[in-house]
Design a protein around this motif. Structure first.
Motif, PDB file in Angstrom:
ATOM      1  N   ASN A  22       6.279  -4.396   6.803  1.00  0.00           N
ATOM      2  CA  ASN A  22       7.466  -3.434   6.403  1.00  0.00           C
ATOM      3  C   ASN A  22       6.942  -2.083   6.124  1.00  0.00           C
ATOM      4  N   ASP A  23       7.471  -1.146   6.430  1.00  0.00           N
ATOM      5  CA  ASP A  23       7.289   0.263   5.883  1.00  0.00           C
ATOM      6  C   ASP A  23       8.558   0.870   5.527  1.00  0.00           C
ATOM      7  N   SER A  24       8.632   1.538   4.249  1.00  0.00           N
ATOM      8  CA  SER A  24       9.836   2.134   3.768  1.00  0.00           C
ATOM      9  C   SER A  24      10.181   3.512   4.472  1.00  0.00           C
ATOM     10  N   GLY A  25       9.042   4.087   5.108  1.00  0.00           N
ATOM     11  CA  GLY A  25       9.245   5.392   5.850  1.00  0.00           C
ATOM     12  C   GLY A  25       9.169   6.534   4.581  1.00  0.00           C
TER      13      GLY A  25
ATOM     14  N   ARG B 103      12.774   3.920  -2.625  1.00  0.00           N
ATOM     15  CA  ARG B 103      12.784   3.758  -1.384  1.00  0.00           C
ATOM     16  C   ARG B 103      13.547   2.411  -1.054  1.00  0.00           C
ATOM     17  N   ASP B 104      14.202   2.329   0.154  1.00  0.00           N
ATOM     18  CA  ASP B 104      14.958   1.360   0.549  1.00  0.00           C
ATOM     19  C   ASP B 104      14.113   0.635   1.696  1.00  0.00           C
ATOM     20  N   PHE B 105      14.204  -0.933   1.491  1.00  0.00           N
ATOM     21  CA  PHE B 105      13.450  -1.686   2.300  1.00  0.00           C
ATOM     22  C   PHE B 105      14.590  -2.711   2.834  1.00  0.00           C
TER      23      PHE B 105
ATOM     24  N   HIS C 195       5.322   6.949   0.669  1.00  0.00           N
ATOM     25  CA  HIS C 195       6.043   5.850   1.517  1.00  0.00           C
ATOM     26  C   HIS C 195       5.364   4.705   0.919  1.00  0.00           C
ATOM     27  N   ILE C 196       5.927   3.291   1.353  1.00  0.00           N
ATOM     28  CA  ILE C 196       5.595   2.124   0.660  1.00  0.00           C
ATOM     29  C   ILE C 196       5.271   1.023   1.987  1.00  0.00           C
ATOM     30  N   GLU C 197       4.310   0.475   2.035  1.00  0.00           N
ATOM     31  CA  GLU C 197       4.116  -0.419   2.925  1.00  0.00           C
ATOM     32  C   GLU C 197       3.819  -1.776   2.706  1.00  0.00           C
ATOM     33  N   ILE C 198       4.382  -2.682   3.161  1.00  0.00           N
ATOM     34  CA  ILE C 198       4.152  -4.325   2.906  1.00  0.00           C
ATOM     35  C   ILE C 198       3.432  -4.809   3.994  1.00  0.00           C
TER      36      ILE C 198
ATOM     37  N   ALA D 290       0.969  -1.125  -0.030  1.00  0.00           N
ATOM     38  CA  ALA D 290       0.168  -0.033  -0.078  1.00  0.00           C
ATOM     39  C   ALA D 290       0.721   1.194   0.124  1.00  0.00           C
ATOM     40  N   ALA D 291       0.298   2.407  -0.520  1.00  0.00           N
ATOM     41  CA  ALA D 291       1.206   3.627  -0.668  1.00  0.00           C
ATOM     42  C   ALA D 291       0.312   4.570  -0.422  1.00  0.00           C
ATOM     43  N   SER D 292       0.683   5.552   0.546  1.00  0.00           N
ATOM     44  CA  SER D 292      -0.135   6.780   0.647  1.00  0.00           C
ATOM     45  C   SER D 292       0.730   7.948   0.252  1.00  0.00           C
ATOM     46  N   TRP D 293       0.373   9.082  -0.265  1.00  0.00           N
ATOM     47  CA  TRP D 293       1.145  10.226  -0.679  1.00  0.00           C
ATOM     48  C   TRP D 293       0.758  11.521  -0.488  1.00  0.00           C
ATOM     49  N   PHE D 294       1.281  12.519  -0.998  1.00  0.00           N
ATOM     50  CA  PHE D 294       1.218  13.934  -0.552  1.00  0.00           C
ATOM     51  C   PHE D 294       1.930  14.402  -1.873  1.00  0.00           C
ATOM     52  N   SER D 295       1.245  15.508  -2.700  1.00  0.00           N
ATOM     53  CA  SER D 295       1.986  16.116  -3.854  1.00  0.00           C
ATOM     54  C   SER D 295       1.927  17.577  -3.716  1.00  0.00           C
ATOM     55  N   PHE D 296       2.927  18.098  -4.270  1.00  0.00           N
ATOM     56  CA  PHE D 296       3.126  19.372  -4.528  1.00  0.00           C
ATOM     57  C   PHE D 296       3.471  19.737  -5.905  1.00  0.00           C
ATOM     58  N   ARG D 297       3.265  20.945  -6.734  1.00  0.00           N
ATOM     59  CA  ARG D 297       3.434  21.071  -8.263  1.00  0.00           C
ATOM     60  C   ARG D 297       3.301  22.372  -8.466  1.00  0.00           C
ATOM     61  N   ALA D 298       3.907  22.881  -9.608  1.00  0.00           N
ATOM     62  CA  ALA D 298       3.698  24.295 -10.271  1.00  0.00           C
ATOM     63  C   ALA D 298       3.383  23.852 -11.549  1.00  0.00           C
ATOM     64  N   HIS D 299       2.348  24.552 -11.954  1.00  0.00           N
ATOM     65  CA  HIS D 299       1.820  24.247 -13.351  1.00  0.00           C
ATOM     66  C   HIS D 299       1.739  25.541 -14.188  1.00  0.00           C
TER      67      HIS D 299
END
Length: 121
Positions: A60-63, A95-97, A48-51, A17-26
């Motif tokens: 496992n969580d990549s942080g 990311r590293d696991f 981040h990525i969770e297993i 599973a992955a959750s995210w935040f994004s920021f961008r200019a357009h």
């Protein structure tokens, strides 16, 4: 949170599973005298990525870490004040696991599509 279907791993079934935040200019720029605008964008993601095992427990969580994104789209003015903007983005994160005490780099690369609704004041 995005999820993938389970995959077999020895006697376990794993998913991520992955959750995210994004920021961008357009940049949204008109195309001549038409009601169309092109959209170009770039920015970053914090992700981040969770297993998880088959019971749904996080094993496992990549942080969280930073990745990047680029995108493009086409704005369509439906009136003087209302516009819709379909778009597509490419996002990437590395990311590293620590898997069985072995550091493993995992790359998450994906496309996302969006539909923006703009009301101009």
């Amino acid at each position: 949170m995005a999820r993938t279907p389970g995959v077999g791993c020895a006697d376990r079934v794993l998913s991520h599973a992955a959750s995210w935040f994004s920021f961008r200019a357009h940049l949204l720029h008109p195309i001549g005298e038409s009601k169309l605008h092109y959209l170009l964008e770039g920015g970053g993601i914090a992700n981040h990525i969770e297993i998880e095992n088959k019971e749904g427990d996080i094993i496992n969580d990549s942080g969280h870490g930073l990745g990047w994104q680029v995108g493009a789209g086409l704005g369509v003015s439906l009136s003087d004040r209302f516009r819709i903007t379909p778009s597509i983005r490419y996002r990437t994160l590395s990311r590293d696991f620590d898997i069985t005490k072995v550091k493993t780099e995992v790359d998450l690369n994906y496309l996302s599509v969006g539909l923006g609704f703009n009301w101009l004041f």
